[in-house]
Design a protein around this motif. Structure first.
Motif, short mmCIF file in Angstrom:
data_model
loop_
_atom_site.label_atom_id
_atom_site.label_comp_id
_atom_site.label_asym_id
_atom_site.label_seq_id
_atom_site.Cartn_x
_atom_site.Cartn_y
_atom_site.Cartn_z
N VAL A 105 0.87 -1.19 0.00
CA VAL A 105 0.00 0.00 0.00
C VAL A 105 0.90 1.23 0.00
O VAL A 105 1.65 1.46 0.95
N ARG A 106 0.83 2.03 -1.05
CA ARG A 106 1.78 3.13 -1.24
C ARG A 106 1.37 4.42 -0.51
O ARG A 106 2.22 5.18 -0.07
N ARG A 107 0.07 4.67 -0.39
CA ARG A 107 -0.40 5.98 0.09
C ARG A 107 -0.60 5.95 1.59
O ARG A 107 -1.31 5.09 2.13
N TYR A 108 -0.01 6.94 2.30
CA TYR A 108 -0.09 7.01 3.76
C TYR A 108 -0.30 8.47 4.14
O TYR A 108 0.54 9.32 3.82
N VAL A 109 -1.39 8.75 4.83
CA VAL A 109 -1.67 10.10 5.33
C VAL A 109 -1.56 10.08 6.86
O VAL A 109 -2.23 9.29 7.53
#
Length: 218
Positions: A105-109
């Motif tokens: 999973v590439r997207r991290y907020v």
């Protein structure tokens, strides 16, 4: 999109879940206490019981596998001591990043804290200093990774209705912001690939969120 939110029962997370679900996203909320499951379902999220202080990265990777993004909105909460600021606010964020990497999973907020870049320097309150140090360490760990990350550092949180208008900058100066507007900012950055690699403070202001974010990332 499928979004996994760590700290799913927190106020920001529940508001965020509602906004994401209302627009058709598939939302998973991680909770430590199974008694909170009904609250998450009411907000439109699928509750999954997972303890960020006791679970492993491999276990969490199986939960986040297939997600388009993860959001770290967990916190030890008021009344917790310095030790839990580290195990939750730092350790939990690092665990989520480890799991995201393992699951592809590439997207991290990251929902961080205003002033986290300075850590606990100059803060007399021992617990708050530990909190800021934990947030600083979590942010720095995330920023060192080859992920598509965004770090959001809100000012003082309120339960006032959101206005949809903010000030966003690497340093905004002190201020407050409704939790609802923080959730709206998270929604906006999830939709905006240009926010990859951005660290921003956010408080209430005069610009619509979309405009403020565009100004920040141009």
């Amino acid at each position: 999109m499928r979004i996994v939110i760590a700290g799913g029962h927190g106020k920001i997370a529940r508001i965020l879940s509602r906004h994401l679900a209302d627009r058709g996203d598939d939302v998973v909320g991680l909770i430590r206490n199974p008694d909170h499951a009904a609250d998450l379902r009411a907000a439109g999220a699928e509750p999954v019981v997972f303890d960020l202080e006791k679970g492993t990265a491999d276990e969490l990777a199986r939960i986040v596998e297939g997600a388009d993004a993860v959001v770290f909105a967990a916190g030890a909460g008021p009344g917790s001591g310095a030790a839990r600021k580290d195990t939750v606010d730092r350790g939990g964020a690092v665990l989520l990043a480890d799991a995201a990497e393992a699951a592809g999973v590439r997207r991290y907020v990251m929902v961080s804290s205003m002033g986290a870049g300075r850590g606990g320097a100059g803060i007399e309150d021992e617990v708050f200093a530990a909190y800021q140090e934990a947030k600083k360490a979590a942010d720095e760990d995330l920023m060192s990774r080859d992920l598509e990350w965004t770090v959001i550092r809100p000012g003082g949180l309120t339960d006032e209705p959101g206005t949809g208008k903010v000030t966003m900058a690497p340093e905004t100066g002190r201020g407050t912001i409704p939790r609802e507007d923080v959730a709206r900012v998270i929604c906006a950055v999830l939709d905006d690939p240009a926010s990859d690699g951005v660290v921003t403070e956010v408080i209430s202001g005069d610009e619509r969120i979309a405009v403020a974010l565009a100004d920040l990332t141009e």
